[in-house]
Design a protein around this motif. Structure first.
Motif, mmCIF file in Angstrom:
data_model
loop_
_atom_site.group_PDB
_atom_site.id
_atom_site.type_symbol
_atom_site.label_atom_id
_atom_site.label_comp_id
_atom_site.label_asym_id
_atom_site.label_seq_id
_atom_site.Cartn_x
_atom_site.Cartn_y
_atom_site.Cartn_z
ATOM 1 N N GLN A 115 0.839 -1.205 0.000
ATOM 2 C CA GLN A 115 0.000 0.000 0.000
ATOM 3 C C GLN A 115 0.874 1.256 0.000
ATOM 4 N N GLU A 116 1.973 1.188 0.751
ATOM 5 C CA GLU A 116 2.897 2.327 0.806
ATOM 6 C C GLU A 116 3.463 2.613 -0.595
ATOM 7 N N MET A 117 3.689 1.542 -1.363
ATOM 8 C CA MET A 117 4.197 1.708 -2.738
ATOM 9 C C MET A 117 3.133 2.357 -3.627
ATOM 10 N N PHE A 161 16.734 -5.204 3.620
ATOM 11 C CA PHE A 161 15.773 -6.323 3.578
ATOM 12 C C PHE A 161 14.434 -5.989 4.220
ATOM 13 N N ASN A 162 14.419 -5.043 5.164
ATOM 14 C CA ASN A 162 13.247 -4.918 6.034
ATOM 15 C C ASN A 162 12.075 -4.182 5.385
ATOM 16 N N PHE A 163 12.362 -3.301 4.458
ATOM 17 C CA PHE A 163 11.317 -2.731 3.594
ATOM 18 C C PHE A 163 11.806 -2.962 2.172
ATOM 19 N N ALA A 166 9.046 -1.124 -0.477
ATOM 20 C CA ALA A 166 8.558 0.246 -0.296
ATOM 21 C C ALA A 166 9.681 1.273 -0.418
ATOM 22 N N VAL A 167 10.827 0.989 0.162
ATOM 23 C CA VAL A 167 11.913 1.977 0.107
ATOM 24 C C VAL A 167 12.369 2.176 -1.349
ATOM 25 N N TRP A 168 12.388 1.082 -2.099
ATOM 26 C CA TRP A 168 12.679 1.208 -3.540
ATOM 27 C C TRP A 168 11.657 2.139 -4.195
ATOM 28 N N SER A 169 10.384 1.931 -3.874
ATOM 29 C CA SER A 169 9.340 2.710 -4.555
ATOM 30 C C SER A 169 9.391 4.185 -4.161
ATOM 31 N N TRP A 170 9.718 4.495 -2.905
ATOM 32 C CA TRP A 170 9.817 5.912 -2.528
ATOM 33 C C TRP A 170 10.828 6.605 -3.417
ATOM 34 N N ASN A 171 11.962 5.927 -3.612
ATOM 35 C CA ASN A 171 13.026 6.529 -4.414
ATOM 36 C C ASN A 171 12.671 6.527 -5.886
ATOM 37 N N GLN A 295 12.051 -5.033 13.424
ATOM 38 C CA GLN A 295 13.002 -4.834 12.324
ATOM 39 C C GLN A 295 12.607 -3.680 11.398
ATOM 40 N N ARG A 296 12.070 -2.614 11.965
ATOM 41 C CA ARG A 296 11.914 -1.380 11.182
ATOM 42 C C ARG A 296 12.996 -0.421 11.634
ATOM 43 N N CYS A 297 13.412 0.460 10.741
ATOM 44 C CA CYS A 297 14.359 1.473 11.211
ATOM 45 C C CYS A 297 13.657 2.427 12.166
ATOM 46 N N THR A 298 12.314 2.446 12.107
ATOM 47 C CA THR A 298 11.541 3.295 13.015
ATOM 48 C C THR A 298 11.054 2.552 14.265
ATOM 49 N N THR A 299 11.450 1.311 14.436
ATOM 50 C CA THR A 299 11.009 0.533 15.605
ATOM 51 C C THR A 299 11.306 1.286 16.907
ATOM 52 N N THR A 457 6.434 5.425 17.116
ATOM 53 C CA THR A 457 7.516 5.961 16.286
ATOM 54 C C THR A 457 7.488 5.427 14.856
ATOM 55 N N SER A 458 6.808 4.298 14.649
ATOM 56 C CA SER A 458 6.883 3.661 13.323
ATOM 57 C C SER A 458 5.605 3.900 12.535
ATOM 58 N N GLY A 459 5.640 3.488 11.277
ATOM 59 C CA GLY A 459 4.429 3.555 10.462
ATOM 60 C C GLY A 459 4.138 4.924 9.887
ATOM 61 N N ALA A 460 5.187 5.649 9.493
ATOM 62 C CA ALA A 460 4.993 6.983 8.919
ATOM 63 C C ALA A 460 4.240 6.915 7.593
ATOM 64 N N GLU A 461 3.414 7.918 7.330
ATOM 65 C CA GLU A 461 2.739 8.034 6.035
ATOM 66 C C GLU A 461 3.730 8.556 4.998
ATOM 67 N N ALA A 465 8.084 13.991 4.703
ATOM 68 C CA ALA A 465 9.475 13.623 4.395
ATOM 69 C C ALA A 465 9.921 12.594 5.429
ATOM 70 N N PHE A 466 10.664 11.591 4.988
ATOM 71 C CA PHE A 466 11.100 10.516 5.875
ATOM 72 C C PHE A 466 12.619 10.525 5.974
ATOM 73 N N GLY A 467 13.119 10.581 7.211
ATOM 74 C CA GLY A 467 14.568 10.523 7.396
ATOM 75 C C GLY A 467 14.931 11.140 8.722
HETATM 76 C C1 UN1 Z 1 12.387 1.408 7.250
HETATM 77 O O1 UN1 Z 1 12.263 0.694 8.256
HETATM 78 O O2 UN1 Z 1 13.437 1.369 6.565
HETATM 79 O O3 UN1 Z 1 7.648 4.588 9.039
HETATM 80 C C2 UN1 Z 1 11.305 2.257 6.702
HETATM 81 C C3 UN1 Z 1 7.705 3.375 8.878
HETATM 82 C C4 UN1 Z 1 7.595 2.872 7.459
HETATM 83 C C5 UN1 Z 1 8.925 2.861 6.774
HETATM 84 C C6 UN1 Z 1 10.057 2.285 7.540
HETATM 85 N N1 UN1 Z 1 6.702 3.737 6.745
HETATM 86 O O4 UN1 Z 1 7.823 2.585 9.789
#
Ligand code: UN1
Length: 509
Positions: A115-117, A161-163, A166-171, A295-299, A457-461, A465-467
């Motif tokens: 869905q994010e894609m 590996f963890n997204f 979706a991360v490919w599609s954002w870029n 295993q999200r970077c936002t975990t 902290t996770s699950g950003a729309e 901007a994400f980062g």
């Molecule tokens: C990531 O874990 O690399 O905000 C991205 C989030 C997701 C994206 C995470 N929309 O948790």
């Protein structure tokens, strides 16, 4: 609770093959790269990996395609992205299957990733008509000063590996709308979903008459990524992964004056204030900390709780953790699937050993699961650990479901603890006190790229901007005006008078 219905590797191989065939991929059997599933820990297919010659050819082809793509009107470039979004909708379930099989995500999170894609495709289609530059007031009569945004070039996307999709599609969706071409080096842990995405984009290109080489996929190991990092024909390297990886990529790209966009580690925290709605906080915390098996970077990795409510909140969290269904991610009841690999489980166990040696107390979870039934897989109970201070291990990102709990007395102290880690990706505060919420969001509050109130902290729309800051790398992807990283601005001075007026009142001749 543990799910009993476990699929066999043969079932998963069959399911992966069916999903791939439905999107039009014939598995490129060969050597060099093994596709595996963390559900059983077993290999699925042996795939052909890119050779150095393949990488060279892809860069040359991508650069050649850029020369025509950059002059294609942006709204027409948007048509390619719109078609991709339609194909993603048609194949949502197949792509979700591949994400579950390769990354171990539970079904609803795998579908959420697709869905994010779809969402970023919609965003990028709109963007293709909104690549605005500004007109600036000139200090000279008869002059116009303007800013124009041009396509940048070949974008190298290195993803984790963890997204895996979706991360490919954002870029990619944004880069293509911006007039760039893309070369994708996915994680070597998730080649199958990458083949599927590449195939759908090739289909979209064929359907709208865009050059095939606007996107190239290179399956392979680190050597492929290194070539993208070092090659001056790659204008922007957008890399998602560990801080260790970013520490190598950033300086190497900078050494050739290329651009990089880095999305690296997070060590995300939530502050829970005395006025917090605890029902909401518990739900938000459990999803952010245990979802996606941590295993999200936002975990959510650190919880900073006011001392007065710590016992109550911890009791509710441990009760929720003790009931988390762990197991087969295809099972509808499962909330926690496997870790990506036994190495990830080792990392989790070694962090737990270290923190316990420092006096940390495990309050819930932490055991391995399903070791007998699936000895090559890595299932673990998400764990809550009470700690007294932010020692070295707490300040590191361990890519596993470990939630460290600290307590605080004053909000200033909580914010100081919150910011006292090397990473700066995502953050949140649970409070019903507006002053506290606003302070947390202010310049003297959270130092992260993402700061939330009354949500985890996770699950950003994708619209934002994400980062994040500090060791998270500073890059911004996805929504808002992140597109500017994929374009180059030119400042134009246009003299429509018949006088030559020099700026700053300089006289000459
Ligand atoms: C990531 O874990 O690399 O905000 C991205 C989030 C997701 C994206 C995470 N929309 O948790």
């Amino acid at each position: 609770m543990t799910s009993t219905a476990l699929p066999t590797t043969e079932d998963l191989r069959g399911r992966a093959r069916t999903a791939l065939e439905r999107v039009g991929v014939t598995v490129p059997e060969g050597g060099g790269l093994t596709a595996r599933t963390p559900i059983t820990g077993d290999p699925l297919f042996e795939l052909a990996a890119a050779t150095p010659a393949d990488t060279e050819e892809a860069i040359a082809a991508s650069r050649a395609a850029f020369l025509t793509w950059r002059t294609t009107p942006a709204p027409r470039r948007g048509e390619l992205v719109r078609r991709l979004g339609e194909l993603l909708r048609d194949h949502k379930s197949d792509l979700g299957d591949l994400i579950t099989i390769e990354a171990g995500k539970i079904r609803s999170e795998a579908l959420g990733e697709v869905q994010e894609m779809i969402d970023i495709c919609d965003f990028a289609v709109g963007l293709s008509r909104q690549l605005y530059g500004r007109t600036i007031a000139s200090e000279r009569p008869g002059h116009r000063l303007a800013e124009t945004w041009h396509p940048l070039g070949v974008v190298g996307v290195i993803s984790a590996f963890n997204f895996p999709a979706a991360v490919w599609s954002w870029n990619t969706a944004v880069a293509l709308a911006c007039g760039d071409t893309v070369i994708w080096k996915p994680s070597d842990l998730t080649p199958l979903i990458s083949l599927a995405c590449d195939r759908l984009l090739a289909q979209a290109a064929e359907d709208v008459g865009a050059p095939r080489d606007v996107h190239r996929l290179l399956l392979g190991d680190r050597a492929v990524g290194e070539k993208l990092v070092d090659d001056p024909r790659v204008a922007l390297v957008s890399a998602t992964g560990s801080t260790r990886m970013g520490r190598e990529v950033g300086p190497r790209v900078a050494a050739r004056f290329g651009r990089s966009l880095l999305e690296l580690g997070g060590n995300n925290a939530a502050i829970v204030a005395p006025s917090a709605d605890l029902d909401l906080a518990v739900q938000g915390i459990v999803f952010a900390a245990a979802g996606t098996a941590g295993q999200r970077c936002t975990t959510l990795r650190r919880l900073i709780v006011h001392r007065d409510i710590a016992d109550t909140l911890i009791a509710r969290l441990t009760a929720a953790y003790n009931k988390l269904p762990i197991g087969n991610p295809f099972d509808e009841d499962t909330l926690v699937g496997p870790l990506i690999s036994p190495a990830a489980l080792d990392g989790m166990q070694s962090a737990l050993t270290r923190v316990q040696a420092e006096g940390g107390k495990v309050l819930a979870g932490g055991n391995r699961r399903l070791a007998e039934a699936l000895p090559r897989a890595a299932y673990a109970e998400p764990v809550i650990v009470r700690v007294d201070e932010q020692s070295e291990v707490v300040r590191e990102e361990t890519f596993a479901p470990i939630l460290y709990v600290l307590t605080y007395d004053t909000l200033e102290e909580a914010i100081a603890l919150h910011n006292d880690v090397p990473q700066g990706l995502s953050s949140s505060i649970f409070t019903r006190d507006q002053q506290e919420a606003e302070l947390f969001l202010s310049a003297e509050g959270s130092d992260c790229g993402i700061a939330n109130v009354n949500i985890g902290t996770s699950g950003a729309e994708i619209g934002g901007a994400f980062g994040g800051e500090k060791e998270t790398g500073g890059g911004r992807e996805s929504g808002s005006d992140s597109w500017r990283a994929y374009m180059r601005p030119a400042t134009n001075t246009i003299n429509y008078s018949s006088q030559l007026a020099l700026a700053q009142n300089v006289s000459f001749l």
